[in-house]
Design a protein around this motif. Structure first.
Motif, PDB file in Angstrom:
ATOM      1  N   GLU A 130       0.854  -1.181   0.000  1.00 18.75           N
ATOM      2  CA  GLU A 130       0.000   0.000   0.000  1.00 18.75           C
ATOM      3  C   GLU A 130       0.894   1.236   0.000  1.00 18.75           C
ATOM      4  O   GLU A 130       1.830   1.335   0.781  1.00 18.75           O
ATOM      5  CB  GLU A 130      -0.911   0.016   1.219  1.00 18.75           C
ATOM      6  CG  GLU A 130      -1.930   1.135   1.165  1.00 18.75           C
ATOM      7  CD  GLU A 130      -2.944   1.024   2.270  1.00 18.75           C
ATOM      8  OE1 GLU A 130      -2.801   1.751   3.277  1.00 18.75           O
ATOM      9  OE2 GLU A 130      -3.881   0.213   2.128  1.00 18.75           O
ATOM     10  N   PRO A 157      -4.791   6.127   0.197  1.00 18.66           N
ATOM     11  CA  PRO A 157      -4.186   4.799   0.080  1.00 18.66           C
ATOM     12  C   PRO A 157      -4.500   4.153  -1.265  1.00 18.66           C
ATOM     13  O   PRO A 157      -5.608   4.282  -1.799  1.00 18.66           O
ATOM     14  CB  PRO A 157      -4.813   3.995   1.217  1.00 18.66           C
ATOM     15  CG  PRO A 157      -5.844   4.852   1.837  1.00 18.66           C
ATOM     16  CD  PRO A 157      -5.800   6.212   1.238  1.00 18.66           C
ATOM     17  N   THR A 196      -3.616   0.320  -3.172  1.00 15.77           N
ATOM     18  CA  THR A 196      -3.021  -1.001  -3.077  1.00 15.77           C
ATOM     19  C   THR A 196      -2.560  -1.441  -4.457  1.00 15.77           C
ATOM     20  O   THR A 196      -3.326  -1.378  -5.420  1.00 15.77           O
ATOM     21  CB  THR A 196      -4.025  -2.021  -2.504  1.00 15.77           C
ATOM     22  OG1 THR A 196      -4.442  -1.564  -1.216  1.00 15.77           O
ATOM     23  CG2 THR A 196      -3.414  -3.395  -2.375  1.00 15.77           C
ATOM     24  N   ASP A 248       6.330  -0.573  -0.032  1.00 19.10           N
ATOM     25  CA  ASP A 248       5.213  -0.380   0.886  1.00 19.10           C
ATOM     26  C   ASP A 248       5.432   0.889   1.704  1.00 19.10           C
ATOM     27  O   ASP A 248       6.521   1.119   2.233  1.00 19.10           O
ATOM     28  CB  ASP A 248       5.107  -1.593   1.810  1.00 19.10           C
ATOM     29  CG  ASP A 248       3.793  -1.628   2.552  1.00 19.10           C
ATOM     30  OD1 ASP A 248       2.739  -1.494   1.904  1.00 19.10           O
ATOM     31  OD2 ASP A 248       3.820  -1.781   3.782  1.00 19.10           O
TER      32      ASP A 248
END
Length: 70
Positions: free
Chosen positions: A7, A14, A16, A57
């Motif tokens: 993410e 956010p 993903t 990430d």
């Protein structure tokens, strides 16, 4: 089937992506029309380097469109 994801924050929201995603893939997912500048963790990334720039990430990606007028 093993799907590894990460993410990132794209313009503060956010997003993903696959854990192997590049900056170019994040830009495509954002669906923001050019022209825009890309900053990864506060550092400008030239358009020519988008496909070769891996993401991690927790990265922060800002896509900024120029503002016209004066």
């Amino acid at each position: 089937m093993n799907t590894e994801t990460m993410e990132i924050l794209l313009n503060g929201r956010p997003l993903t992506l696959a854990d192997t995603a590049t900056l170019a893939e994040a830009v495509a997912a954002a669906d923001i029309p050019p022209p825009f500048a890309a900053a990864l963790n506060g550092q400008f990334v030239p358009r020519a380097a988008h496909a070769a720039t891996p993401l991690a990430d927790g990265d922060r990606l800002d896509l900024v469109q120029p503002v016209t007028g004066g």
